[in-house]
Design a protein around this motif. Structure first.
Motif, short mmCIF file in Angstrom:
data_model
loop_
_atom_site.label_atom_id
_atom_site.label_comp_id
_atom_site.label_asym_id
_atom_site.label_seq_id
_atom_site.Cartn_x
_atom_site.Cartn_y
_atom_site.Cartn_z
N PRO A 42 25.22 -0.06 -18.65
CA PRO A 42 26.43 -0.61 -18.02
C PRO A 42 26.39 -2.14 -17.91
O PRO A 42 27.42 -2.80 -18.07
CB PRO A 42 26.42 0.04 -16.62
N LEU A 43 25.21 -2.70 -17.65
CA LEU A 43 25.09 -4.16 -17.59
C LEU A 43 25.41 -4.77 -18.96
O LEU A 43 26.07 -5.81 -19.05
CB LEU A 43 23.67 -4.53 -17.16
N GLY A 44 24.95 -4.11 -20.02
CA GLY A 44 25.22 -4.58 -21.38
C GLY A 44 26.70 -4.55 -21.73
O GLY A 44 27.19 -5.40 -22.48
N PRO A 54 32.88 7.17 -11.60
CA PRO A 54 32.25 8.24 -10.81
C PRO A 54 30.93 8.73 -11.40
O PRO A 54 30.14 9.33 -10.68
CB PRO A 54 33.31 9.35 -10.83
N LEU A 55 30.71 8.49 -12.70
CA LEU A 55 29.43 8.87 -13.29
C LEU A 55 28.44 7.73 -13.28
O LEU A 55 27.27 7.89 -12.91
CB LEU A 55 29.64 9.35 -14.74
N VAL A 56 28.89 6.54 -13.67
CA VAL A 56 27.98 5.39 -13.76
C VAL A 56 27.42 5.02 -12.39
O VAL A 56 26.23 4.73 -12.26
CB VAL A 56 28.72 4.19 -14.40
N PHE A 57 28.25 5.06 -11.37
CA PHE A 57 27.79 4.65 -10.03
C PHE A 57 26.60 5.47 -9.54
O PHE A 57 25.56 4.90 -9.18
CB PHE A 57 28.96 4.71 -9.04
N PRO A 58 26.69 6.82 -9.49
CA PRO A 58 25.52 7.57 -9.01
C PRO A 58 24.29 7.41 -9.90
O PRO A 58 23.16 7.41 -9.40
CB PRO A 58 26.01 9.03 -8.98
N LEU A 59 24.50 7.26 -11.21
CA LEU A 59 23.34 7.10 -12.10
C LEU A 59 22.60 5.80 -11.82
O LEU A 59 21.36 5.76 -11.80
CB LEU A 59 23.79 7.14 -13.56
N ILE A 60 23.34 4.71 -11.62
CA ILE A 60 22.70 3.43 -11.32
C ILE A 60 21.99 3.49 -9.97
O ILE A 60 20.84 3.06 -9.82
CB ILE A 60 23.73 2.29 -11.33
N VAL A 61 22.68 4.05 -8.97
CA VAL A 61 22.08 4.14 -7.63
C VAL A 61 20.79 4.94 -7.68
O VAL A 61 19.75 4.50 -7.16
CB VAL A 61 23.08 4.79 -6.64
N LEU A 62 20.82 6.12 -8.31
CA LEU A 62 19.63 6.97 -8.37
C LEU A 62 18.52 6.31 -9.19
O LEU A 62 17.34 6.40 -8.85
CB LEU A 62 19.99 8.33 -8.98
#
Length: 418
Positions: free
Chosen positions: A284-286, A45-53
């Motif tokens: 996150p990719l790393g 729930p945190l990583v998803f919005p950060l990547i999108v933004l």
């Protein structure tokens, strides 16, 4: 009391409980499991919005591709160098010669996959149901979907602003929740250390001391020599970066879970001065493709097994090991007990019996601590390198655009205008 000091106290208490009250130590694993569950429930729930933004606010889709390309190239080059370091150290030390392979029990490997299915890996990266992917904690699938959503938001422009506002709010709330979760990290540390000492003990420690020493020495070379060299090339303040993430690397060390610090790590890197767009994408990719500590462990373990079984350890054979691990280590995303599974798959492809891996399981928790901590540091440096590269590119472009016109050129333009 700082979280770091609380965690150190928890390590000491856990070791005492595991040693003198092993039955109680094994029961305390629930504290560690609860802590990890709390972490995992908030990661996506945190990583998803950060990547999108982060992607939606990049200048173009071209920049997304450029950052992804730089990150993957960096991951590939650095992990290959680390594999060579590990194989070289293990070969020099001669670990595994005379190891008690008769003590290996193949039953310990029951339930573990014996290989990596790259077909499944691709399907894992492109889930058919994003909600199911979130429920399974599928980080790689969430990254791919977040990239698509971010690119779409960038394409439609102002129409996406209301949705961007919602994602900003979600990210802010999740960061606050992460702060609450990290406060109970010492309890998780206490549970994990109590369980590890009680369950695994130190029976195989003496016979495998050389292996443990080589892994820790290799990780020390990576953190103390290789990473500073990379940081110097890209003009990154490595010591300050290390200080910034040291506490989180310590939590990852004792919990043996890099996911436990993924969310706060991105906050720390942003506070260090890295761009949020870069950090929220590269880190996150790393976590899926840049496991520096794990690949070092796998290389050392392969040499250990080759020596234990009297297999060929000539230079061509060692280079073949490196080549196999370069390929297989990129298939770790989404695989349970990834390091062990990659080790089994690599050993099988080189003709080494899987039973030998069981011998290393007795000390796996000791080396797992160190390799997990190094994974956190390695991904922090990767984000800093990509961010530095992007800043240099922007600076060069800015200097070209702001270069004043020559006087002769200005006069000619005025005359033409007249």
């Amino acid at each position: 009391m700082p979280i770091g000091i609380q965690s150190v106290i928890a390590v000491g208490l856990g070791a005492l409980i595991g040693t003198f009250a092993p039955s109680a130590g094994e029961q305390m694993k629930i504290l560690g499991d609860v802590f990890l569950n709390l972490v995992q429930v908030v990661v996506l729930p945190l990583v998803f919005p950060l990547i999108v933004l982060g992607i939606a606010r990049m200048e173009s889709v071209k920049k997304v591709g450029r950052i992804a390309g730089k990150a993957i190239l960096y991951f590939e080059v650095v992990t290959t160098v680390i594999l060579l370091i590990a194989v070289g150290l293990a070969k020099l030390a001669g670990i595994g010669t005379g190891a008690p392979i008769h003590a290996a029990d193949a039953k310990d490997l029951a339930g573990l996959s014996q290989g990596i299915d790259f077909h499944e890996l691709i399907l894992h990266a492109v889930p058919k149901n994003i909600f199911a992917a979130f429920g399974e904690g599928n980080l790689l699938g969430a990254i791919v979907f977040a990239v698509l959503v971010g690119v779409a938001m960038a394409a439609i422009g102002e129409k996406s602003e209301p949705f961007a506002g919602v994602l900003e709010s979600v990210a802010a709330v999740m960061f606050k929740v992460v702060g609450y979760v990290i406060r109970v990290a010492p309890l998780g540390v206490l549970g994990f250390i109590s369980y590890d000492v009680a369950y695994y003990g130190f029976g195989n420690l003496r016979s495998l001391l050389g292996f443990i020493a080589v892994v820790y020495a290799g990780l020390a070379v990576v953190v103390g020599v290789l990473f500073p060299l990379i940081a110097a090339v890209y003009r990154i303040r490595y010591v300050e970066l290390l200080k910034s993430v040291a506490g989180l690397a310590g939590i990852a060390f004792v919990t043996r879970s890099s996911e436990s610090v993924l969310a706060p790590l991105m906050g720390k890197l942003e506070a260090f001065g890295l761009n949020r767009s870069t950090t929220s994408f590269v880190v996150p990719l790393g976590y899926s493709f840049n496991t520096d500590g794990s690949v070092l462990y796998q290389a050392a373990a392969l040499v250990f097994l080759a020596n234990a079984y009297g297999a060929d350890t000539s230079l061509p054979a060692l280079l073949l090991m490196v080549g196999v691990l370069v390929i297989l280590s990129k298939g770790m995303a989404g695989v349970a007990s990834a390091s062990i599974v990659v080790l089994i798959a690599a050993g099988s492809s080189l003709g080494l019996p899987a039973e030998g891996v069981a011998l290393l399981l007795g000390v796996d928790f000791i080396v797992d601590m160190a390799r997990t901590g190094v994974n956190v540091i390695g991904n922090s440096l990767a984000a800093a390198v990509v961010d530095s590269s992007e800043n240099r590119r922007a600076a060069k472009r800015g200097s070209r655009e702001t270069t004043p016109a020559k006087p002769e050129t200005t006069v000619l333009k005025k005359e033409a205008a007249q």
